[in-house]
Each structure stands twice: as C-alpha cells, then as structure tokens.
Design a protein around this motif. Structure first.
Motif: not given
Length: 332
Positions: A20-23, A36-39, A250-252, A256-260
C-alpha cells in the motif's frame, strides 16, 4: 477448504498491506503530511465507510444498538492506534531502522498474536497447535530483525547515535498500538454478535468494528497533519499542478490499505475460532516480505553491500518459514 480459503484471503491481505505504501513514493511536490492527510481522509474515513455501507445493511441501526461502554472501547482503541501511527514515524526518526523497526514490529507481531490467544483461548498453548503458533510468532520476530539489520547495513553512514531513551519509549508504545486493530477486533466480538442478530452474515459482521475503529484513528491522523501543514503554511500544495495525479495515487494507496484490513477480517472469520491468533502474525510477516520485495523491484537495493543483501534474503526466508509454521498449526 475453509482452511485454505482463510489462509489465501489473509495472504492476500498481507500482499495489500505490504504494497500500500508504494503509490505514496510517486507523489510530487507533496510533503509527508499532505500525503498522510489525504490517505487518512480517503482510507480511514471515506473508503472505510463506503465499504461498510455496501457490506452491512442497516449499519446505522446496528451502531445504535451497541452498548455505550463497548462503543467507547472500540473508539478508544482506534484513537490509541491513530496516535501510534504518528508515534511510529517519530520513533523511526529517533532510533533509525536498525533498532526502531525490530522493536516496533516485534512487539506488534507478538502482542497481536498472544493477547487474543491468552484472553480468549489460553488453553490452546497446552496443545501442539498453540506451541506452533507461539513458535511461528517468535520466528517472525527473528525474521523482522534480520530484515531491519539488512536495511541498516544498506544505508551508508547509518548513525545509531540517534538511539535515545525517548525514542525507545516511543517505539515500545507504537509497537503496542500497531497491533490494536487485531486487539480491537478480539475484544469487540459482542459488536459482531449484534450485527449477526440484525441479519448480517457472520463473515461480514466484523466490518462494523473496522468502520468505527478507523474513524476514530482518522481524526487523530488528520488533525495532526493539518496542524503541521497550517503551521508550515503548506495547505496550498494540495492544489498544485500535480494534484490530480497525487490524489489518484493516494486513492490507490488507500484502497489497498483499507482493503487489506477488511480482507483480513473476513479471512480470520473463515479460519475459525483462532483466526485472529493465526492470522495476525501471518499478515504482519507477509506484509514485511512483500514490502522488501517491492524495495528490490524498485532498485532500492542496487549497489547495496553483499552482506546487506545476504541478510535481507535470510530475513525473508525466515519470515516465509514463520508463515508456513503458523499456517501448519491449523492442521492440529
């Protein structure tokens, strides 16, 4: 089939968590606080509730039926986790990779595995299954340490003089808070029961916990980022010439993060009574393996000393071994 399906879903969650951190590494003219705010806004709040509304019919009525004390417990866990996400970055800055990462992730893997087991299934450690889980968790910590040492060796001029008592305290705190999603899920099973009573399927009922937990965490993270950006007069960068690409990246990252976590929660249910015990070290270990593989793919290890590469390879092999041991525990 349930075993294989559950392990596959948790493994998928580990891949998403490690990727998830890659994008975020490709954003342009944004500071950490912008990304990080957008995320935090997209992942912890908007996508979080989007998934919740899609998978949990009548979630409003379910939340209203949760006892106030239990609701406050979940929100408290979420707030602590949100604070820990900030402390993680601070601890890494003070301690460096060689000390900070193994301390944080080691505590994360062990605590997130053992606390739910000790509280809800303590007798499992008198059986071969429990001993294998414990062994896998310990081996995963060893693998994490190897990977951290490899990263330290890769960096020329790594300065371990940043090791301070304050940094160690922050690392220990963030290590415990990093596993709070798993502890929150373990201690909030009554919320899952309430969701089931309202007609939600068992596999999706735990999504109520995530929706509440990460909402609380988002408030801490967004608040801190806004404070940093306002103080530095950097808010206008949100609308720079790269804004469309940055928000898309950041949307991508957020998906990935919340999906995990939603995938992990589903996989843990499929694994059965010890799903939260077996699944967590599996998730953490695989995420570290995948994260390091992405680093290799992106050329971050190009030109690194041979000793560092060998240590990294050893760490990845040890982590894979830990994953296999934990997975094998479900056969007993």
């Amino acid at each position: 089939m349930n075993l294989l399906t559950g392990l596959f879903i948790v493994a998928l969650a580990g891949v998403l968590q490690g990727s998830f951190f890659l994008p975020m590494t490709y954003t342009k003219k944004w500071q950490w606080a912008h990304s990080w705010f957008a995320f935090s806004l997209l992942a912890m709040l908007l996508l979080n509730w989007g998934i919740a509304w899609l998978t949990i019919p009548g979630i409003g009525a379910i939340v209203a039926a949760v006892p106030v004390k239990l609701l406050l417990l979940v929100l408290f866990f979420g707030l602590l986790w949100g604070l820990g996400a900030i402390l993680f970055g601070k601890a890494m800055d003070l301690l460096g990779m060689a000390i900070g990462y193994p301390v944080i992730m080691g505590i994360n893997a062990i605590t997130g595995t053992l606390v739910p087991a000790l509280v809800f299934s303590a007798s499992v450690f008198l059986q071969l299954k429990g001993l294998l889980i414990l062994l896998g968790a310990v081996i995963s910590v060893v693998g994490i340490i190897f990977c951290a040492r490899a990263s330290a060796k890769k960096e020329e001029g790594t300065n371990l003089s940043k090791y301070t008592s304050a940094g160690l305290v922050l690392a220990i705190i963030s290590g415990f808070t990093s596993c709070l999603p798993n502890l929150g899920a373990a201690f909030s099973q009554d919320i899952t029961r309430i969701a089931v009573e309202h007609g939600v399927g068992q596999a999706m009922a735990g999504n109520v916990i995530w929706s509440l937990f990460f909402t609380a965490g988002s408030l801490v993270n967004m608040g801190y980022c806004l404070f940093v950006l306002i103080k530095g007069k950097e808010l206008k960068a949100f609308l720079n010439e790269h804004k469309t690409m940055n928000w898309g990246l950041i949307l991508g990252m957020s998906a990935m993060w919340i999906g995990s976590f939603y995938a992990y929660g589903y996989g843990a249910v499929v694994l059965g009574d010890l799903g939260l015990v077996v699944g967590w070290p599996l998730l953490v270990s695989l995420s570290i393996v995948i994260g390091n593989l992405w680093g290799i793919f992106r050329g971050e290890w190009t030109g690194a000393p041979q000793k560092a590469r060998k240590t990294l390879n050893l760490g990845i092999l040890v982590l894979i071994g830990a994953v296999l041991i934990i997975a094998a525990s479900n056969h007993f």
